[in-house]
Design a protein around this motif. Structure first.
Motif, short mmCIF file in Angstrom:
data_model
loop_
_atom_site.label_atom_id
_atom_site.label_comp_id
_atom_site.label_asym_id
_atom_site.label_seq_id
_atom_site.Cartn_x
_atom_site.Cartn_y
_atom_site.Cartn_z
N ALA A 165 0.84 -1.20 0.00
CA ALA A 165 0.00 0.00 0.00
C ALA A 165 0.88 1.25 0.00
O ALA A 165 1.76 1.41 0.84
CB ALA A 165 -0.92 0.01 1.21
N GLY A 166 0.66 2.10 -0.98
CA GLY A 166 1.40 3.35 -1.07
C GLY A 166 2.79 3.23 -1.66
O GLY A 166 3.48 4.24 -1.80
N LEU A 167 3.22 2.03 -1.99
CA LEU A 167 4.54 1.86 -2.61
C LEU A 167 4.39 1.81 -4.13
O LEU A 167 3.48 1.17 -4.66
CB LEU A 167 5.19 0.54 -2.17
CG LEU A 167 5.68 0.44 -0.74
CD1 LEU A 167 6.31 -0.92 -0.51
CD2 LEU A 167 6.68 1.53 -0.43
N GLU A 168 5.29 2.50 -4.81
CA GLU A 168 5.32 2.40 -6.25
C GLU A 168 6.06 1.12 -6.61
O GLU A 168 7.22 0.94 -6.23
CB GLU A 168 6.04 3.62 -6.84
CG GLU A 168 5.90 3.72 -8.34
CD GLU A 168 6.41 5.05 -8.84
OE1 GLU A 168 7.11 5.02 -9.87
OE2 GLU A 168 6.13 6.09 -8.22
N LEU A 169 5.38 0.21 -7.27
CA LEU A 169 5.98 -1.09 -7.56
C LEU A 169 6.99 -1.01 -8.69
O LEU A 169 6.78 -0.32 -9.68
CB LEU A 169 4.91 -2.11 -7.92
CG LEU A 169 3.96 -2.52 -6.80
CD1 LEU A 169 2.96 -3.54 -7.32
CD2 LEU A 169 4.73 -3.09 -5.63
N GLU A 170 8.08 -1.72 -8.50
CA GLU A 170 9.06 -1.96 -9.56
C GLU A 170 9.05 -3.45 -9.79
O GLU A 170 8.74 -4.23 -8.89
CB GLU A 170 10.45 -1.48 -9.15
CG GLU A 170 10.54 0.02 -9.02
CD GLU A 170 11.96 0.50 -8.70
OE1 GLU A 170 12.92 -0.29 -8.84
OE2 GLU A 170 12.10 1.66 -8.31
N TYR A 171 9.40 -3.87 -11.01
CA TYR A 171 9.33 -5.29 -11.35
C TYR A 171 10.67 -5.78 -11.88
O TYR A 171 11.38 -5.07 -12.58
CB TYR A 171 8.24 -5.54 -12.40
CG TYR A 171 6.86 -5.45 -11.81
CD1 TYR A 171 6.23 -6.59 -11.34
CD2 TYR A 171 6.22 -4.24 -11.69
CE1 TYR A 171 4.97 -6.52 -10.76
CE2 TYR A 171 4.96 -4.15 -11.11
CZ TYR A 171 4.34 -5.30 -10.66
OH TYR A 171 3.11 -5.22 -10.09
N ALA A 172 10.96 -7.02 -11.53
CA ALA A 172 12.13 -7.71 -12.07
C ALA A 172 11.82 -8.12 -13.51
O ALA A 172 10.70 -7.97 -13.99
CB ALA A 172 12.45 -8.94 -11.21
N GLU A 173 12.80 -8.66 -14.15
CA GLU A 173 12.67 -9.06 -15.56
C GLU A 173 11.49 -10.00 -15.79
O GLU A 173 10.82 -9.93 -16.80
CB GLU A 173 13.97 -9.73 -16.02
CG GLU A 173 13.95 -10.13 -17.47
CD GLU A 173 15.26 -10.76 -17.90
OE1 GLU A 173 15.22 -11.55 -18.85
OE2 GLU A 173 16.30 -10.46 -17.29
#
Length: 173
Positions: A99-107
């Motif tokens: 919640a409230g975190l901007e998600l980053e994604y792995a490959e």
């Protein structure tokens, strides 16, 4: 044949004794059915370099373990000493950790903790039930690392990990 039984060990005494073993701190992340899952762990071990395998121990019934097994993949995010707040966030049970975190994604489209010291992307290799834990073996399929100081855990508390022969980094100067 004589069967020997081990003397009963009090679980709290076992916890206290194992608390004397310093570990690092990591967050395991995965995504299943479009929902991100994650939890803080310190029971993490490198099993093999060739092929690259690791294992993570989860309490039975941990939602993140169930999601990782169902998705067939997960990421180990090794935390830096500046990420104690992230460790606490993902250690809270029953919370929406993202919640409230901007998600980053792995490959491979698995969420990661930004700026962690390492991300190890894993395919679930094997699952073993042992005692009150589920052990998930991961085949490492990708990784990246960055420089920094690790977040440690000792005696039930966060701690710093200092290399011998090196002065501590004074980042605030």
């Amino acid at each position: 044949m004589v069967t020997m039984t081990a003397p009963l060990v009090d679980p709290m005494a076992m916890r206290q004794a194992m608390g004397r073993f310093a570990t690092g701190v990591a967050v395991i992340t995965t995504e299943h059915d479009g929902i991100p899952h994650g939890m803080t762990v310190n029971s993490l071990t490198s099993v093999s370099l060739d092929p690259p395998l690791l294992l993570v121990c989860f309490n039975h019934g941990a939602r993140t373990a169930e999601a990782a097994v169902a998705a067939g993949r997960f990421v180990v995010n090794v935390l830096s000493r500046r990420q104690q707040a992230i460790a606490l966030r993902f250690a809270a049970r029953g919370e929406d950790h993202f919640a409230g975190l901007e998600l980053e994604y792995a490959e491979h489209r698995v969420p990661v903790v930004p700026k962690a010291l390492a991300h190890l992307e894993c395919d679930v290799e094997r699952v073993v039930e042992a005692g009150d834990h589920t052990i998930v073996f991961g085949a490492v399929i990708g990784l990246d690392t960055r420089d920094g100081e690790p977040l440690g855990f000792f005696g039930g508390k966060f701690s710093d990990v200092q290399q011998h022969g090196h002065e501590p980094e004074h980042w605030f100067f």
